[in-house]
Design an enzyme around this catalytic site. Structure first.
Site, PDB file in Angstrom:
ATOM      1  N   LYS A  34     -18.834 125.597  15.306  1.00 24.10           N
ATOM      2  CA  LYS A  34     -18.956 126.719  14.378  1.00 24.10           C
ATOM      3  C   LYS A  34     -17.641 126.967  13.646  1.00 24.10           C
ATOM      4  O   LYS A  34     -17.631 127.310  12.468  1.00 24.10           O
ATOM      5  CB  LYS A  34     -19.394 127.972  15.131  1.00 24.10           C
ATOM      6  CG  LYS A  34     -20.804 127.894  15.689  1.00 24.10           C
ATOM      7  CD  LYS A  34     -21.186 129.177  16.387  1.00 24.10           C
ATOM      8  CE  LYS A  34     -22.631 129.115  16.907  1.00 24.10           C
ATOM      9  NZ  LYS A  34     -22.797 128.101  17.955  1.00 24.10           N
ATOM     10  N   HIS A  56     -29.355 138.172  21.049  1.00 26.93           N
ATOM     11  CA  HIS A  56     -29.005 137.168  20.045  1.00 26.93           C
ATOM     12  C   HIS A  56     -29.869 135.916  20.138  1.00 26.93           C
ATOM     13  O   HIS A  56     -29.526 134.891  19.577  1.00 26.93           O
ATOM     14  CB  HIS A  56     -27.524 136.798  20.136  1.00 26.93           C
ATOM     15  CG  HIS A  56     -26.627 137.984  20.215  1.00 26.93           C
ATOM     16  ND1 HIS A  56     -26.450 138.863  19.170  1.00 26.93           N
ATOM     17  CD2 HIS A  56     -25.883 138.490  21.235  1.00 26.93           C
ATOM     18  CE1 HIS A  56     -25.632 139.832  19.529  1.00 26.93           C
ATOM     19  NE2 HIS A  56     -25.281 139.635  20.770  1.00 26.93           N
ATOM     20  N   ARG A  67     -29.898 119.849  14.362  1.00 30.49           N
ATOM     21  CA  ARG A  67     -31.007 119.429  15.210  1.00 30.49           C
ATOM     22  C   ARG A  67     -32.283 120.089  14.718  1.00 30.49           C
ATOM     23  O   ARG A  67     -32.257 120.905  13.797  1.00 30.49           O
ATOM     24  CB  ARG A  67     -30.752 119.860  16.656  1.00 30.49           C
ATOM     25  CG  ARG A  67     -30.465 121.360  16.801  1.00 30.49           C
ATOM     26  CD  ARG A  67     -30.272 121.789  18.228  1.00 30.49           C
ATOM     27  NE  ARG A  67     -29.737 123.118  18.350  1.00 30.49           N
ATOM     28  CZ  ARG A  67     -30.436 124.247  18.288  1.00 30.49           C
ATOM     29  NH1 ARG A  67     -31.731 124.181  18.060  1.00 30.49           N
ATOM     30  NH2 ARG A  67     -29.863 125.414  18.449  1.00 30.49           N
ATOM     31  N   GLU A 106     -16.118 137.013  14.990  1.00 31.80           N
ATOM     32  CA  GLU A 106     -16.344 137.416  13.613  1.00 31.80           C
ATOM     33  C   GLU A 106     -16.842 138.850  13.567  1.00 31.80           C
ATOM     34  O   GLU A 106     -17.270 139.413  14.578  1.00 31.80           O
ATOM     35  CB  GLU A 106     -17.350 136.483  12.924  1.00 31.80           C
ATOM     36  CG  GLU A 106     -18.710 136.444  13.568  1.00 31.80           C
ATOM     37  CD  GLU A 106     -19.598 135.354  12.986  1.00 31.80           C
ATOM     38  OE1 GLU A 106     -19.067 134.377  12.444  1.00 31.80           O
ATOM     39  OE2 GLU A 106     -20.836 135.490  13.070  1.00 31.80           O
TER      40      GLU A 106
END
Length: 648
Positions: free
Chosen positions: A116, A235, A292, A200
């Site tokens: 990421k 999440h 993926r 973040e």
């Protein structure tokens, strides 16, 4: 050409890939752990290879054993599915070095987007809008603390490798950062073998919209429209739909083209998903790219009429994409829900045990179920808790919603706690029907989605007694009106009335001395119990499985059985100060020590189940009297972990 394909995964995705491969005439090879040798994917494959071990680190994360299995079985290619090693660049390189085909993107693309942090740096260079955050290599607590202060709380910690909500924590304040970071790192290491994190800004009230992209080895790339995955818990996505409601054609095209550019920038090949946060103003921010196939790909297949696994296999063999961008259709609307083994009433704790009852709804005509389990299967605490995906398609979103609601209401699961009823409440909620979607949907509507289950009142117990007596083993045909000796009227010829029926459900007991069946009947073929109330006839689902009866009461399956009151009399009560394990799992950290004074809410130990961590905390101020477990111990639900005594 691929003649034999090894699927390096388990569960519903392994089964789904096998079915497509076998339809294309490709022989399939399943790999499995010791405890998965009787799992659905192992039984469905043409060849099954035991990797050994139980935990993922000892089986499905062992790249060397998987490649050995491919060679020993004669496979030409390996499909990673999703999760486990599907986004591991070293795994892809090892496959290619072994002379095998990796059904996925090049290792260089996984390197670029699989991390990421690296992906965000690449997108920043390309001018794609990013959520403010820190994506650097320094993994020290002080670095994350300084970055979080600069960004401003709340912040979101995320594992740089992998996805699926593993290794992801929302941090509300600086005092919670250290514990949250340590926990997220352990989860990431356990799930992906990589503990690196990024942080973040936690964007409030965003929508999660992702673009399905596909590229071939000839430089062609397309997007197959978008999916809305905003409804999440911890999440992890719970409900997904395609196309995303409320998007203008201009916004849909802008996001799709941005996703394709991102894929082309790294020489991408195969199926991938570019994920964005979309705010209320229509601005979108790059989050990550999953290199993926995604769990939610069936909704894309439903609106395009395409088999994405078949696309993957053709692209892996060097064939061009079967369609150009202009040729990709968009028909109707599709919604998918994820059926999990978990307890929504206990903060979605993963559940394990045996699926004593498992009945899927009918499929066809826009209805689809992808599952990797069957009745009687054991649900292990070591793997992801998803049991199945239920998908419905309709000409409109409302048609798809109502179709999926019907599917949920005709799904039967018992023996293991699930989110079945919770999913039904989401689909039936007025806000969902009105397309009021954002990632805070579940938190916003918790009172309606997680209200207490229906009380087991006198009406329930009367129904349970009738169902128990009527579902006793009988012939195959629907029963005739019950004879006297089939009932429990308490009558005995020449003797006092002494009949007793002792029933137990949800740790509650009820004793019956008389039960009338005059207004009740049961049909074993349809598993329907009918109560004639005069003005109307009310039907209930009731399934007898051995010594247990499963009765659907207000949408929830209740397990009912009998008990012997004499045997029960001698059972000792457990200590009131004991803290028990809320689920099966393993102890990864013990903070409590004997004699320690703790405050209410203080963490005492951490359990890991299905690759997620759960803290056991002190219920009140008090002293730790005893600790009954150690780090690394495997424990069962209900096991006594810590004994406390309250402070005076």
């Amino acid at each position: 050409m691929i003649n034999t394909l090894l699927i390096a995964n388990r569960g519903e995705i392994a089964c789904r890939i096998m079915r497509t491969a076998q339809r294309l005439g490709i022989k399939t090879v399943a790999v499995h752990s010791d405890i998965d040798q009787h799992a659905s994917h192992a039984k469905l494959a043409d060849i099954a290879v035991n990797l050994g071990g139980t935990k993922p680190a000892d089986s499905y994360l062992r790249a060397d054993r998987i490649i050995q299995a491919a060679k020993a079985s004669g496979a030409q290619a390996i499909h990673p599915g999703y999760g486990f090693l599907s986004e591991n660049a070293d795994f892809a390189r090892s496959i290619e070095a072994s002379g095998l085909i990796f059904v996925g993107p090049p290792a260089s693309a996984i390197d670029a987007m699989g991390s990421k942090s690296a992906a965000k740096a690449l997108m920043e260079k390309a001018g794609v809008p990013l959520v403010p955050g820190y994506h650097g290599d320094d993994q020290q607590l002080d670095t994350f603390r300084a970055a979080s202060q600069e960004i401003g709380y709340p912040v979101l910690l995320k594992a740089t490798a992998g996805g699926g909500g593993k290794g992801m924590k929302v941090v509300e304040s600086e005092r919670d950062l250290a514990d949250a970071l340590a926990s997220a790192q352990r989860e990431a290491q356990s799930s992906f073998g990589d503990a690196r994190m990024l942080v973040e800004k936690y964007v409030l009230q965003p929508r999660h919209v992702e673009i399905q992209v596909f590229a071939d080895q000839h430089g062609n790339a397309v997007y197959l429209h978008e999916r809305d995955c905003s409804i999440q818990r911890r999440h992890q996505k719970v409900v997904e739909e395609a196309p995303a409601p409320g998007l203008s054609e201009q916004l849909r095209k802008a996001m799709g083209e941005a996703a394709v550019k991102a894929a082309q920038a790294i020489g991408y090949v195969g199926a991938g998903t570019v994920e964005f946060l979309l705010d209320a103003r229509g601005e979108f921010f790059f989050m990550e790219m999953n290199t993926r196939l995604q769990v939610e790909h069936p909704v894309t297949e439903a609106i395009t009429g395409q088999d994405l696994v078949a696309w993957q296999l053709r692209v892996a063999q060097g064939e061009p994409l079967p369609m150009t961008q202009e040729q990709i259709p968009l028909h109707g609307h599709a919604i998918e829900v994820r059926l999990y083994a978990e307890d929504p009433d206990q903060d979605f704790l993963p559940a394990s045990g045996t699926l004593t009852l498992y009945r899927e709804p009918s499929t066809g005509r826009g209805r689809r179920v992808d599952s990797g389990v069957s009745e009687g299967d054991s649900i292990s605490p070591f793997y992801d808790p998803m049991l199945a995906k239920l998908v419905a398609w309709g000409e409109t979103r409302e048609q798809a919603r109502l179709e999926l609601l019907d599917m949920l209401r005709n799904t039967s699961v018992a023996g293991v706690k699930t989110n079945l009823r919770f999913l039904e409440k989401i689909l039936a909620h007025p806000a969902f029907a009105a397309q009021e979607l954002d990632t805070g949907f579940i938190a916003k509507h918790t009172a309606q989605l997680l209200h207490k289950p229906a009380e087991l009142d006198s009406s329930f117990w009367n129904l349970a007694a009738k169902a128990w007596l009527l579902t006793r083993p009988a012939g195959d045909d629907c029963p005739t009106p019950p004879a006297l000796w089939q009932q429990l009227p308490g009558w005995r010829a020449g003797l006092p009335t002494q009949s007793r029926l002792h029933l137990r459900c949800a740790e509650l007991d009820q004793v019956f001395s008389s039960v009338s069946l005059n207004n009740a009947s049961y049909c074993p073929n349809s598993e329907l119990l009918t109560i004639d109330e005069g003005a109307q006839k009310v039907r209930y689902r009731a399934v007898r499985k051995g010594a247990d009866l499963y009765l659907n009461w207000h949408g929830a399956w209740q397990q009912i059985n009998t008990y012997d009151p004499i045997e029960e009399a001698g059972h000792a009560q457990q200590s009131a100060g004991g803290l028990q394990a809320p689920m099966n799992g393993s102890v990864v950290r013990v903070m409590a020590t004997v004699g320690q004074q703790v405050e209410a809410g203080a963490p005492l130990l951490v359990l890991e189940a299905m690759k997620m961590e759960h803290s056991i905390r002190a219920p009140t101020n008090g002293r730790v009297k005893a600790v009954f477990c150690g780090e690394g111990d495997l424990i069962s639900e209900g096991t006594m972990l810590v004994e406390m005594e309250e402070s005076e």
